[in-house]
Design an enzyme around this catalytic site. Structure first.
Site, PDB file in Angstrom:
ATOM      1  N   GLU A 157       0.812  -1.209   0.000  1.00  0.00           N
ATOM      2  CA  GLU A 157       0.000   0.000   0.000  1.00  0.00           C
ATOM      3  C   GLU A 157       0.850   1.265   0.000  1.00  0.00           C
ATOM      4  O   GLU A 157       0.412   2.330   0.427  1.00  0.00           O
ATOM      5  CB  GLU A 157      -0.978  -0.005   1.183  1.00  0.00           C
ATOM      6  CG  GLU A 157      -1.976  -1.155   1.100  1.00  0.00           C
ATOM      7  CD  GLU A 157      -3.325  -0.843   1.711  1.00  0.00           C
ATOM      8  OE1 GLU A 157      -3.589   0.320   2.060  1.00  0.00           O
ATOM      9  OE2 GLU A 157      -4.133  -1.778   1.822  1.00  0.00           O
ATOM     10  N   HIS A 205      -5.188   2.147   0.636  1.00  0.00           N
ATOM     11  CA  HIS A 205      -4.472   3.006  -0.311  1.00  0.00           C
ATOM     12  C   HIS A 205      -4.342   2.297  -1.653  1.00  0.00           C
ATOM     13  O   HIS A 205      -3.958   1.140  -1.703  1.00  0.00           O
ATOM     14  CB  HIS A 205      -3.075   3.346   0.208  1.00  0.00           C
ATOM     15  CG  HIS A 205      -3.094   3.967   1.569  1.00  0.00           C
ATOM     16  ND1 HIS A 205      -3.314   3.228   2.711  1.00  0.00           N
ATOM     17  CD2 HIS A 205      -2.929   5.258   1.958  1.00  0.00           C
ATOM     18  CE1 HIS A 205      -3.290   4.046   3.755  1.00  0.00           C
ATOM     19  NE2 HIS A 205      -3.057   5.268   3.333  1.00  0.00           N
ATOM     20  N   LYS A 220     -10.355   5.818   6.480  1.00  0.00           N
ATOM     21  CA  LYS A 220      -9.457   6.566   5.589  1.00  0.00           C
ATOM     22  C   LYS A 220      -9.249   5.810   4.280  1.00  0.00           C
ATOM     23  O   LYS A 220      -9.029   4.597   4.272  1.00  0.00           O
ATOM     24  CB  LYS A 220      -8.092   6.767   6.262  1.00  0.00           C
ATOM     25  CG  LYS A 220      -7.063   7.467   5.362  1.00  0.00           C
ATOM     26  CD  LYS A 220      -5.656   7.383   5.923  1.00  0.00           C
ATOM     27  CE  LYS A 220      -4.644   7.950   4.938  1.00  0.00           C
ATOM     28  NZ  LYS A 220      -3.254   7.630   5.305  1.00  0.00           N
TER      29      LYS A 220
END
Length: 251
Positions: free
Chosen positions: A85, A142, A169
């Protein structure tokens, strides 16, 4: 929509909070970064421990955390970003969770980053420990290659809520202006429909800079800005971030 308070910082209230990364490789570099923050206008720091040369030595990590705490009083987010990530150090999943547990048990961190696409049993165990130690969980994902469809972005953020992470997130890479709009639209859907807690979203690189600065309008509660060194493409300086966030303030 819940707020989350860590020390004097309240996420989901007012302008997005500014988080600065600590990305030194050596103990001396990291402590120097911490000392430099005394002259910076920011809200919290992220210790990107995957940059640290002795990250595999959990005892040294805990000792370094204590030294950081000797010079720093604001909220501290502990993050080992895995290589898959965008991190800089390869580590087995077993060690990844052991490292995060050691950081929580040190008593020196306020928030811990946990990646969504990990073993569910390990995630649940870590979240349980974090709650026992009053450490907030930032669950993250991510994608450094593309921007998933809006529905997929929302689905991942909702999944993080179902794990009972305190803050969710996601960061994605845009290939076009439309990709930035996709990320912002997904963020707004979380704010207005699907979200029940603070959410951090960003579109990376130069195309996505606007997403790092428009969080109060669209629903992202935090942005990352560089005090000295960036930790991801598209970060602006702390000084510029504060100025622009103040200009864009809704109230």
């Amino acid at each position: 929509m819940k707020t989350v308070q860590v020390k004097d910082v309240i996420f989901n209230e007012g302008s997005p909070k500014i988080c600065v990364p600590l990305v030194g490789k050596t103990e001396a570099e990291i402590i120097d970064e911490v000392n430099f923050l005394s002259s910076v206008d920011f809200d919290l720091a992220e210790f990107r421990v995957d940059h640290y040369e002795f990250v595999e030595d959990f005892g040294k990590v805990q000792t370094l955390l204590k030294k950081i705490r000797g010079n720093y009083s604001k909220p501290l987010l502990f993050t080992f970003r895995t290589a898959k990530e965008g991190g800089v150090h390869e580590m087995s999943e077993d060690k990844y969770f052991a490292l995060n547990k050691a950081a929580i048990e040190s008593g020196c961190i306020d928030l811990v980053d946990v990646e969504l696409f990990s073993t569910p049993e390990e995630i649940n165990s870590l979240i349980k420990l974090a709650k026992e130690k009053n450490v907030k969980v930032v669950m993250s994902n991510h994608d450094f290659f593309k921007t998933p469809a809006k529905e997929e972005i929302v689905s991942r953020l909702v999944m993080m809520q179902e794990y009972d992470a305190d803050i969710t997130k996601i960061a994605v890479m845009p290939q076009s202006e439309e990709d930035v709009l996709t990320l912002l639209s997904a963020t707004l859907e979380m704010k207005k429909v699907k979200g029940d807690r603070p959410c951090i979203t960003m579109s990376m690189a130069s195309l996505g800079v606007i997403s790092r600065l428009s969080g109060e309008l669209f629903g992202s509660c935090m942005t990352f800005a560089a005090a000295r060194q960036i930790s991801a493409p598209g970060q602006v300086s702390v000084k510029d971030a504060r100025h622009i966030l103040d200009v864009l303030k809704l109230s």
